[in-house]
Design a protein around this motif. Structure first.
Motif, short mmCIF file in Angstrom:
data_model
loop_
_atom_site.label_atom_id
_atom_site.label_comp_id
_atom_site.label_asym_id
_atom_site.label_seq_id
_atom_site.Cartn_x
_atom_site.Cartn_y
_atom_site.Cartn_z
N LEU A 54 0.83 -1.27 0.06
CA LEU A 54 -0.04 -0.01 -0.13
C LEU A 54 0.82 1.29 -0.06
CD1 LEU A 54 -3.28 0.61 2.07
CD2 LEU A 54 -1.37 2.30 2.08
N ARG A 55 2.05 1.25 0.77
CA ARG A 55 2.75 2.29 0.84
C ARG A 55 3.54 2.58 -0.33
NH1 ARG A 55 7.06 2.51 4.14
NH2 ARG A 55 7.59 0.34 4.38
N ALA A 56 4.11 1.39 -1.17
CA ALA A 56 4.74 1.57 -2.34
C ALA A 56 4.04 2.11 -3.28
CB ALA A 56 5.33 0.11 -2.52
N PHE A 57 2.50 1.55 -3.47
CA PHE A 57 1.69 2.07 -4.57
C PHE A 57 0.83 3.39 -4.26
CE2 PHE A 57 1.95 -2.83 -5.25
CZ PHE A 57 3.43 -2.61 -5.93
N THR A 58 1.24 3.98 -3.46
CA THR A 58 0.64 5.24 -3.26
C THR A 58 1.64 6.52 -3.95
OG1 THR A 58 -0.25 4.57 -0.95
CG2 THR A 58 0.24 7.12 -1.40
N PRO A 59 1.11 7.23 -4.84
CA PRO A 59 -0.52 7.45 -4.92
C PRO A 59 -1.08 6.24 -6.17
CG PRO A 59 0.99 8.89 -6.45
CD PRO A 59 1.83 8.17 -5.52
N TRP A 60 -0.22 5.63 -7.13
CA TRP A 60 -0.56 4.85 -8.04
C TRP A 60 0.13 3.41 -7.97
CZ3 TRP A 60 0.28 1.71 -12.62
CH2 TRP A 60 -0.88 1.67 -13.26
N PRO A 61 -0.60 2.31 -8.43
CA PRO A 61 -2.01 2.06 -8.55
C PRO A 61 -2.93 2.18 -7.22
CG PRO A 61 -0.80 0.03 -8.61
CD PRO A 61 0.13 1.03 -8.36
N GLY A 62 -2.41 2.29 -6.09
CA GLY A 62 -3.15 2.33 -4.80
C GLY A 62 -3.14 0.87 -4.39
N ALA A 63 -4.10 0.54 -3.32
CA ALA A 63 -4.46 -0.85 -2.88
C ALA A 63 -5.69 -1.11 -2.99
CB ALA A 63 -3.60 -1.07 -1.33
N THR A 64 -6.20 -1.95 -3.71
CA THR A 64 -7.71 -1.91 -3.87
C THR A 64 -8.12 -3.72 -3.80
OG1 THR A 64 -7.54 -0.51 -5.63
CG2 THR A 64 -9.52 -1.71 -5.53
N THR A 65 -9.26 -3.61 -2.92
CA THR A 65 -9.97 -4.81 -2.71
C THR A 65 -11.33 -4.67 -3.36
OG1 THR A 65 -10.58 -6.57 -0.90
CG2 THR A 65 -10.60 -4.30 -0.65
N THR A 66 -12.33 -5.68 -2.87
CA THR A 66 -13.64 -5.65 -3.39
C THR A 66 -14.48 -6.25 -2.07
OG1 THR A 66 -13.43 -7.99 -4.12
CG2 THR A 66 -13.05 -6.27 -5.76
#
Length: 313
Positions: A224-236
């Motif tokens: 999550l920290r690495a992928f901020t701001p993109w692609p973010g951390a997404t679940t459903t």
């Protein structure tokens, strides 16, 4: 020295500015073409182009860099050196050998670790405690040239790619200026990279942001920290996307979360505890449901009108 600088995004501006402040002559800035950006897809100029305009430096924005035309144009400027930082294109031999001192690259990792396009993001994603910058003599490989100088920088426990990149860029400017001073004094000692220790920091894809609840909590938080701001951390949740914005490792989460990976339970006044792999858990404190603004995880859970639910894996 008389330098042609090749770089495009904001990361490249501190090294460019450091060279100018150190008294080097910037003969030209080479950046990628303006690109559509934002909701309106209006053309946006590269950060280095804006710097060059403010400082009265000529700018070149070639569409192609390997057809010989750029090398011929730059040769007329008679640079002593090409300095490169996040230009975003692979240079051919005609450019690498154009200047007497060749081409030096500012790379955002401690080579040979994290060669490639996204070294800052992957260093955080892999849980590294430190990273740094490498000043490298460029060759035709992917970040395979001899290392001339390195500087180390700690990665803070709450650092994201967004917070770490500016610090690395500033350090890269300092390291580049120091390397050129050593080069002028004949004191630079090239060090060949050990290719057996190399790791690849490939270009990020949207799929990299999908949360896998079966892995340990620390790894999910690092990504999550690495992928901020993109692609973010997404679940459903029930077929709809949910973006995680803030998570913490908290003993209360491990005690409150149900057993199955992705299973979540409300921790009143705190957030949502979610079970991760190997018995670990995360406390989600802020998130953003699809089509809605960011909100506290407690408010999100209250809107569901139930205490437990399960995120997708």
């Amino acid at each position: 020295m008389r330098i042609v600088f090749m770089g495009t995004p904001a990361f490249a501006v501190p090294p460019l500015d450091a060279l100018a402040r150190a008294g080097h002559e910037i003969a030209a800035v080479v950046a990628q073409p303006d690109r559509p950006a934002g909701r309106g897809q209006a053309l946006r100029e590269p950060a280095t182009k804006a710097w060059a305009r403010e400082h009265g430096v000529p700018v070149l924005q070639p569409v192609k860099v390997r057809d010989g035309s750029l090398a011929r144009e730059l040769a007329q400027l008679r640079p002593d050196l090409l300095a490169v930082a996040a230009y975003g294109r692979i240079l051919g031999r005609d450019l690498l050998e154009l200047a007497p001192h060749g081409a030096l690259n500012v790379h955002g990792s401690l080579l040979p670790k994290y060669r490639g396009a996204a070294p800052i993001q992957w260093a955080i994603a892999e849980g590294e405690a430190e990273t740094g910058v490498s000043i490298m003599q460029m060759d035709e490989g992917l970040d395979t040239g001899d290392v001339l100088l390195q500087r180390v920088l700690p990665i803070g426990p709450d650092d994201t790619s967004e917070t770490l990149a500016p610090r690395l860029a500033a350090l890269g400017g300092e390291a580049l200026v120091a390397a050129l001073a050593l080069l002028a004094a004949g004191e630079l000692v090239p060090v060949r990279q050990d290719g057996t220790r190399a790791t690849l920091a490939r270009i990020l894809e949207k799929e990299d942001g999908r949360v896998d609840w079966t892995v340990r909590a620390r790894r999910i938080r690092d990504r999550l920290r690495a992928f901020t701001p993109w692609p973010g951390a997404t679940t459903t949740l029930e077929g709809r996307s949910v973006k995680l914005l803030e998570v913490v490792e908290d003993p209360a989460a491990a005690a409150a979360a149900p057993d199955a990976p992705g299973a979540a339970a409300v921790v009143p006044g705190r957030g949502v505890a979610v079970r991760c792999g190997e018995g670990t858990a995360l406390l989600v404190t802020r998130l953003q449901p699809e089509g809605k603004p960011p909100q506290a995880a407690v408010d999100f859970a209250n809107g569901l009108r139930r205490r437990t639910f399960t995120f997708g894996t």
